[in-house]
Design an enzyme around this catalytic site. Structure first.
Site, short mmCIF file in Angstrom:
data_model
loop_
_atom_site.label_atom_id
_atom_site.label_comp_id
_atom_site.label_asym_id
_atom_site.label_seq_id
_atom_site.Cartn_x
_atom_site.Cartn_y
_atom_site.Cartn_z
N PHE A 177 -10.62 4.00 -0.76
CA PHE A 177 -10.58 2.70 -0.10
C PHE A 177 -11.71 2.69 0.93
O PHE A 177 -11.89 3.66 1.67
CB PHE A 177 -9.22 2.50 0.58
CG PHE A 177 -9.02 1.11 1.12
CD1 PHE A 177 -8.71 0.07 0.27
CD2 PHE A 177 -9.16 0.85 2.47
CE1 PHE A 177 -8.54 -1.22 0.76
CE2 PHE A 177 -8.99 -0.44 2.97
CZ PHE A 177 -8.68 -1.47 2.11
N ASP A 185 -4.86 10.49 2.49
CA ASP A 185 -4.48 9.13 2.86
C ASP A 185 -3.34 8.71 1.93
O ASP A 185 -3.53 8.59 0.71
CB ASP A 185 -5.68 8.19 2.70
CG ASP A 185 -5.39 6.77 3.15
OD1 ASP A 185 -4.21 6.38 3.21
OD2 ASP A 185 -6.36 6.03 3.42
N TYR A 232 2.59 -0.87 6.43
CA TYR A 232 2.86 -2.27 6.09
C TYR A 232 2.89 -2.53 4.60
O TYR A 232 3.12 -3.67 4.18
CB TYR A 232 1.85 -3.21 6.78
CG TYR A 232 0.40 -2.84 6.62
CD1 TYR A 232 -0.30 -3.11 5.45
CD2 TYR A 232 -0.29 -2.23 7.66
CE1 TYR A 232 -1.63 -2.78 5.31
CE2 TYR A 232 -1.63 -1.89 7.54
CZ TYR A 232 -2.30 -2.17 6.37
OH TYR A 232 -3.62 -1.83 6.24
N LYS A 233 2.65 -1.52 3.78
CA LYS A 233 2.71 -1.70 2.33
C LYS A 233 4.13 -1.39 1.85
O LYS A 233 5.06 -2.15 2.10
CB LYS A 233 1.66 -0.83 1.65
CG LYS A 233 0.22 -1.11 2.07
CD LYS A 233 -0.75 -0.28 1.27
CE LYS A 233 -2.15 -0.28 1.80
NZ LYS A 233 -2.77 -1.58 2.01
N ARG A 245 -4.41 -6.69 -9.98
CA ARG A 245 -3.66 -5.55 -9.44
C ARG A 245 -2.24 -5.98 -9.11
O ARG A 245 -2.03 -6.97 -8.40
CB ARG A 245 -4.37 -5.02 -8.19
CG ARG A 245 -4.01 -3.61 -7.82
CD ARG A 245 -4.84 -3.13 -6.65
NE ARG A 245 -4.54 -3.87 -5.44
CZ ARG A 245 -4.56 -3.36 -4.22
NH1 ARG A 245 -4.87 -2.09 -4.04
NH2 ARG A 245 -4.28 -4.10 -3.17
#
Length: 391
Positions: free
Chosen positions: A126, A195, A220-221, A366
């Site tokens: 990312f 990560d 927050y995911k 996605r």
């Protein structure tokens, strides 16, 4: 009823996590498959946040730091996240952002490997991970080199200080082998940072078993902590006593209220803190974590694998113009990425028709499957709508 519909109905009827869906605020008629970007809101959270704002802040004001436990919230909430990522109690702290914690981890790892000056960075990472690692390299005089995760065993060398990897590839959904890659880095004398932003809360992680040096991740995911929720930072138990992190602030001082002009690091995971914690978002996350209190992570993983496999089967039959680029079986995280022509326009039409995923340039659709609230019927309906659009 079609064979796919029968499979969906049977799987939903036998889902041991089915009751968890009722804990979330989900719209009728909307299929939410973007929990890998922002998790859904647990229904009980607004009332808890209202209490934080109106009673704790509004009435108690400064007393909240002591009487409501605000001061210790970063460590206390870290202990709630620890079992979700296989970390030891007292070795996870919550605060700041994933980017800040990556910087903290990279520089800490460099300081633990004197005489080495190379940072290997996941070539598929990312973007923020690469940006932050490059910034840390400029500040420390280190060099940075991108490598494919699968090539780490062949690329790590005598000058490698740090290997920074994503547990799940944010584009393809590939799950990397944490144990094998960590062992390869350690064999060369390097430290490893993982990560976990796309794996924490989606599948079991075992930092202790794999002897991981540092781990970071957003909340927050799949952890459903809310937009901009603070990130977590985990440190291997035997490394904590020698941790020399670069962002020591007053909240990581041994005696923060002594106002000592000389910095002396706190004991334990508190030394990984920096400045004043973000109390409202921390306590929002704390409330959200209640949904995890009785979740069996083995059941979570089993459902995730079954859901994603079922969606791939549905897409293959109903939307053959979209091709899966996500690995099969245990090499998959909890998302499916499909490649198709005009992907950006296709995703916009999906969202307009109530199927919310996201687009990654140039050609990826996605879809994130959150086992706590996504149903097999949702996966089937999403593939049906996708097929109608592509047709």
């Amino acid at each position: 009823m079609s064979e796919l519909a029968e499979r969906a109905a049977k799987a939903d009827a036998n889902d041991p996590l089915a009751a968890k869906r009722d804990l979330f605020d989900l719209d009728d008629g909307v299929i939410y498959l973007d929990g890998n970007s922002l998790g859904a809101l647990p229904r009980h959270v607004p009332a808890r946040v209202a209490d934080v704002l109106t009673r704790q802040w509004g009435r108690m004001r400064i007393r909240g730091w002591t009487e409501e436990g605000w001061w210790d919230a970063p460590q206390r909430i870290g202990d709630r996240i620890a079992p979700l990522v296989g970390a030891a109690p007292g070795h996870v702290v919550v605060g700041d952002s994933t980017s800040v914690n990556i910087f903290r981890a990279v520089v800490s790892a460099l300081r633990m490997t004197p005489g080495r000056g190379e940072i290997l960075v996941d070539a598929t990472t990312f973007p923020t991970d690469g940006y932050v690692a490059a910034s840390a390299a400029r500040l420390t005089g280190a060099t940075i080199r991108p490598v494919e995760p699968k090539n780490v065993p062949d690329e790590v060398g005598d000058d490698t200080a740090v290997v920074l990897l994503n547990h799940v590839d944010y584009r393809s959904g590939r799950l990397h082998d944490m144990g094998a890659l960590t062992a390869a880095a350690h064999a060369a004398g390097a430290r490893v940072i993982w990560d976990l932003s796309h794996s924490a809360g989606a599948l079991p992680v075992d930092l202790l078993q794999h002897n991981v040096d540092f781990a970071v991740g957003c909340t927050y995911k799949y952890l459903n902590g809310g937009p901009g929720a603070p990130a977590f930072f985990a440190v291997r138990p035997d490394l904590l006593p020698v941790l020399d992190q670069p962002l020591g602030g007053w909240c990581s001082h041994r005696e923060p209220f002594a106002m000592d002009p000389e910095y002396v690091a706190a004991e334990g995971i508190a030394k990984a803190r920096a400045g004043t914690p973000e109390i409202v978002s921390l306590l929002t996350l704390d409330a959200s974590l209640d949904v995890w209190d009785d979740v069996d992570l083995a059941q979570l993983r089993a459902k995730s694998l079954a859901l994603t496999e079922f969606f791939v089967d549905c897409a293959r039959e109903l939307a053959p113009a979209a091709r899966s680029v996500t690995p099969a079986g245990e090499d998959r995280g909890s998302q499916v990425s499909l490649s198709c022509v005009d992907a950006e326009k296709v995703m916009a039409e999906l969202i307009a028709r109530g199927v919310v995923g996201d687009h990654r340039p140039p050609d990826l659709l996605r879809f994130g499957f959150t086992p706590l609230y996504t149903r097999f019927a949702d996966a089937l309906r999403a593939a049906e709508i996708l097929g109608e659009i592509l047709a």
